[in-house]
Write an enzyme that holds these catalytic residues in place. Structure first.
Site, PDB file in Angstrom:
ATOM      1  CG  ASP A  86      -1.766   1.160   1.408  1.00 45.47           C
ATOM      2  OD1 ASP A  86      -2.407   1.562   0.422  1.00 45.47           O
ATOM      3  OD2 ASP A  86      -1.804   1.729   2.517  1.00 45.47           O
ATOM      4  CG  ASP A 102      -2.029   2.046   6.461  1.00 46.85           C
ATOM      5  OD1 ASP A 102      -2.123   1.803   5.245  1.00 46.85           O
ATOM      6  OD2 ASP A 102      -2.618   3.003   6.998  1.00 46.85           O
ATOM      7  CG  ASP A 124      -1.783   7.693   0.893  1.00 46.30           C
ATOM      8  OD1 ASP A 124      -1.362   8.842   1.006  1.00 46.30           O
ATOM      9  OD2 ASP A 124      -2.181   7.223  -0.198  1.00 46.30           O
TER      10      ASP A 124
END
Length: 222
Positions: free
Chosen positions: A10, A172, A12
């Site tokens: 991922d 995250d 961000d």
């Protein structure tokens, strides 16, 4: 058994701390219309599903919600503002570049699968000189689906000539864990990003606090 040799990241909250610039851009947009400016903590809770959802949540939290037509216009305005503020305060997480370089040197193939639109994703990769480390990146508007839909990962793997048995997803948020689970691949969850508690509830395979723990975590899944 196929040896895992592909890492799908991922962006961000995983590779970069981007919330301050996303918050700044949303604040500028909302302020221009006389709305309240949500603080950083509030904006962090809105991140994870791409720009459209971020704008939608920002407006819903500060007054009247948007119609579909209004939403298209506001998202375009937001992306225009964000394009001018991509890396004001955004930074790579500690040890990120060193670990990525180590993994690349060790023969791992590195990919990015983010719900962030592709254009700002590519520009941020350029600004941080990441293009040489990654074989391919796709954004939330690259296909007709995005995480947690497993096809966001599966299409990326297919386009790069890899299969799910080779891959590990690293993110995250809950969308990363769910997309990985739905695609039948293991996941590693960073706690330094956004939406950690919801993601933990989906039982990622390994939970770590930062890049200093990533290589060890990967070795346990490879």
């Amino acid at each position: 058994m196929t040896k895992r040799n592909v890492l799908v990241f991922d962006l961000d909250g995983t590779l970069i701390e981007s919330a301050p610039d996303l918050a700044l851009s949303l604040q500028i947009l909302l302020k221009s219309e006389g709305r309240r400016e949500p603080d950083l903590v509030e904006v962090k809770s809105m991140i994870g599903d791409g720009a459209t959802k971020l704008v939608e949540r920002g407006y819903a939290a500060t007054g009247a919600a948007l119609s579909k037509e209004e939403q298209k216009e506001k998202v375009k305005k937001f992306l225009d503002i964000y394009s001018e503020n991509l890396v004001i305060e955004t930074y790579l997480y500690e040890n990120c570049r060193r670990v990525l370089e180590n993994l690349k040197a060790a023969g791992w193939k590195l990919l990015i699968c983010t719900n962030k639109p592709y254009a700002p994703t590519l520009e941020i990769m350029n600004r941080f000189d990441l293009n040489g480390l990654f074989d391919k990146a796709v954004g939330g508007d690259s296909y007709t689906v995005k995480k947690p839909d497993p096809d966001h990962i599966l299409k990326l793997l297919e386009e790069t000539g890899f299969n799910p048995e080779q891959a590990i997803m690293i993110g995250d948020g809950v969308n990363d864990v769910l997309a990985a689970k739905n695609a039948g691949i293991p996941s590693i969850l960073f706690t330094h990003g956004y939406g950690t508690e919801a993601a933990k509830a989906q039982n990622p395979d390994i939970i770590i606090d930062g890049f200093h723990q990533l290589e060890s975590a990967i070795s346990n899944l490879a």
